[in-house]
Motif scaffolding. Structure first.
Motif, PDB file in Angstrom:
ATOM      1  N   GLN A   1      15.978 -19.192  -0.713  1.00 49.14           N
ATOM      2  CA  GLN A   1      14.587 -18.733  -0.604  1.00 49.14           C
ATOM      3  C   GLN A   1      14.274 -18.244   0.808  1.00 49.14           C
ATOM      4  N   LYS A   2      14.891 -18.849   1.820  1.00 42.76           N
ATOM      5  CA  LYS A   2      14.637 -18.467   3.209  1.00 42.76           C
ATOM      6  C   LYS A   2      15.500 -17.294   3.661  1.00 42.76           C
ATOM      7  N   GLY A   3      16.489 -16.920   2.862  1.00 46.68           N
ATOM      8  CA  GLY A   3      17.316 -15.773   3.217  1.00 46.68           C
ATOM      9  C   GLY A   3      18.634 -16.103   3.863  1.00 46.68           C
ATOM     10  N   LEU A   4      18.948 -17.394   4.001  1.00 48.87           N
ATOM     11  CA  LEU A   4      20.243 -17.771   4.577  1.00 48.87           C
ATOM     12  C   LEU A   4      21.368 -17.457   3.594  1.00 48.87           C
ATOM     13  N   TYR A   5      21.126 -17.756   2.319  1.00 42.13           N
ATOM     14  CA  TYR A   5      22.065 -17.405   1.259  1.00 42.13           C
ATOM     15  C   TYR A   5      21.541 -16.184   0.500  1.00 42.13           C
ATOM     16  N   ASP A   6      22.474 -15.321   0.121  1.00 38.53           N
ATOM     17  CA  ASP A   6      22.105 -14.140  -0.661  1.00 38.53           C
ATOM     18  C   ASP A   6      22.241 -14.378  -2.157  1.00 38.53           C
ATOM     19  N   ASP A   7      23.189 -15.212  -2.527  1.00 40.03           N
ATOM     20  CA  ASP A   7      23.400 -15.564  -3.933  1.00 40.03           C
ATOM     21  C   ASP A   7      23.794 -17.031  -4.013  1.00 40.03           C
ATOM     22  N   VAL A   8      23.348 -17.720  -5.053  1.00 44.30           N
ATOM     23  CA  VAL A   8      23.709 -19.123  -5.266  1.00 44.30           C
ATOM     24  C   VAL A   8      24.168 -19.280  -6.707  1.00 44.30           C
ATOM     25  N   PHE A   9      25.275 -20.019  -6.896  1.00 42.70           N
ATOM     26  CA  PHE A   9      25.885 -20.148  -8.215  1.00 42.70           C
ATOM     27  C   PHE A   9      26.051 -21.620  -8.591  1.00 42.70           C
ATOM     28  N   GLU A  10      26.119 -21.854  -9.902  1.00 43.61           N
ATOM     29  CA  GLU A  10      26.246 -23.219 -10.399  1.00 43.61           C
ATOM     30  C   GLU A  10      27.611 -23.819 -10.106  1.00 43.61           C
ATOM     31  N   THR A  11      28.649 -23.034 -10.234  1.00 45.63           N
ATOM     32  CA  THR A  11      30.013 -23.559 -10.118  1.00 45.63           C
ATOM     33  C   THR A  11      30.835 -22.787  -9.088  1.00 45.63           C
ATOM     34  N   SER A  12      31.910 -23.427  -8.649  1.00 45.82           N
ATOM     35  CA  SER A  12      32.820 -22.778  -7.706  1.00 45.82           C
ATOM     36  C   SER A  12      33.534 -21.596  -8.354  1.00 45.82           C
ATOM     37  N   ASP A  13      33.813 -21.715  -9.645  1.00 45.08           N
ATOM     38  CA  ASP A  13      34.467 -20.598 -10.346  1.00 45.08           C
ATOM     39  C   ASP A  13      33.585 -19.359 -10.329  1.00 45.08           C
ATOM     40  N   GLU A  14      32.287 -19.549 -10.576  1.00 42.49           N
ATOM     41  CA  GLU A  14      31.363 -18.420 -10.525  1.00 42.49           C
ATOM     42  C   GLU A  14      31.286 -17.852  -9.117  1.00 42.49           C
ATOM     43  N   LEU A  15      31.247 -18.739  -8.132  1.00 42.77           N
ATOM     44  CA  LEU A  15      31.214 -18.313  -6.730  1.00 42.77           C
ATOM     45  C   LEU A  15      32.445 -17.478  -6.400  1.00 42.77           C
ATOM     46  N   ASN A  16      33.612 -17.985  -6.744  1.00 39.19           N
ATOM     47  CA  ASN A  16      34.852 -17.287  -6.415  1.00 39.19           C
ATOM     48  C   ASN A  16      34.911 -15.905  -7.049  1.00 39.19           C
ATOM     49  N   GLN A  17      34.462 -15.806  -8.297  1.00 35.96           N
ATOM     50  CA  GLN A  17      34.513 -14.518  -8.981  1.00 35.96           C
ATOM     51  C   GLN A  17      33.561 -13.516  -8.342  1.00 35.96           C
TER      52      GLN A  17
END
Length: 252
Positions: A174-190
């Motif tokens: 919400q503050k802009g530090l992260y651009d995307d947030v995902f539930e799982t590491s697999d989703e993050l990695n992809q």
């Protein structure tokens, strides 16, 4: 479990990975290697984009090495240690290629600085953030310019003053530090791979010029961050900080 910094390039994507068994904390040796590796990758003609990540599946980065902080005996030693964080942030800032940060877990102190110095950050819901420096008598002086540039003065002040509290990955998004947030590491990695592949196919010169534009106004950081390292290097020798560091280490 040996600490390391390593890099590899595949399909014009250079991955820079660091690891330390103590929560991916950063002693001076790793900081030196990280700055040098990022600088080298930025100059390589074989890649177009960098991915910064840490090893393991838990913490992204626990910040400065408490063991090394406790061993600092002079102001000069303190300045040298904290200047190494300045060198890493400046290496990321000056890198002519976009840097994607992959954040799989909690980021504390200097780890938040690495996140803020990246050009685009992708994280999991486990990636809470905290600036804990005030609890041991110092402050996030070196990383503050990068953090404030990314999330603004109000949010930076909030993190700094609430030094014992983690803020969630959702808060960081919400503050802009992260651009995307995902539930799982697999989703993050992809998603990291997908975005890196897209960037690797773009014109390197266009991205270089765009990065320069996005970082306009930070040219003075070469000196500013070193000045900030001097503040931290002095404070780390205080009686308050030495007692606090001893107390923290005794709990581990």
């Amino acid at each position: 479990m040996t600490p390391y910094v390593k890099a590899w390039t595949e399909n014009r994507i250079t991955t820079v990975e660091f690891f330390h068994p103590a929560g991916n904390s950063l002693p001076s040796g790793l900081l030196d290697q990280l700055a040098q590796t990022i600088d080298k990758a930025g100059k390589s003609v074989d890649s177009s984009v960098l991915v910064l990540q840490s090893g393991g599946d838990r913490a992204f980065c626990a910040g400065a090495s408490l063991t090394e902080l406790s061993a600092i005996a002079t102001i000069q030693e303190g300045e040298i240690f904290f200047s190494k964080f300045a060198h890493v942030i400046n290496a990321m800032r000056q890198c002519p290629k976009f840097i994607l940060a992959r954040v799989q877990g909690k980021a504390v102190g200097g780890g938040v600085g690495l996140v803020a110095a990246a050009d685009y950050c992708l994280a999991t819901h486990d990636a809470a953030v905290k600036l804990s420096e005030l609890t041991v008598g110092i402050g996030p002086f070196v990383i503050e310019p990068a953090v404030q540039r990314k999330i603004g003065l109000a949010a930076t002040s909030h993190l700094t003053i609430n030094a014992t509290e983690f803020e969630s990955a959702l808060w960081a998004w919400q503050k802009g530090l992260y651009d995307d947030v995902f539930e799982t590491s697999d989703e993050l990695n992809q998603r990291v791979l997908d975005l890196a592949r897209k960037l690797a196919a773009y014109d390197p010169e266009a991205m270089r010029q765009m990065k320069r534009v996005l970082w306009e106004g930070t040219e003075h950081w070469d000196n500013l961050l070193l000045q900030r390292a001097g503040i931290s290097g002095t404070l780390v020798l205080s009686e308050f900080t030495q007692k606090a560091l001893t107390a923290v280490r005794s709990k581990r």
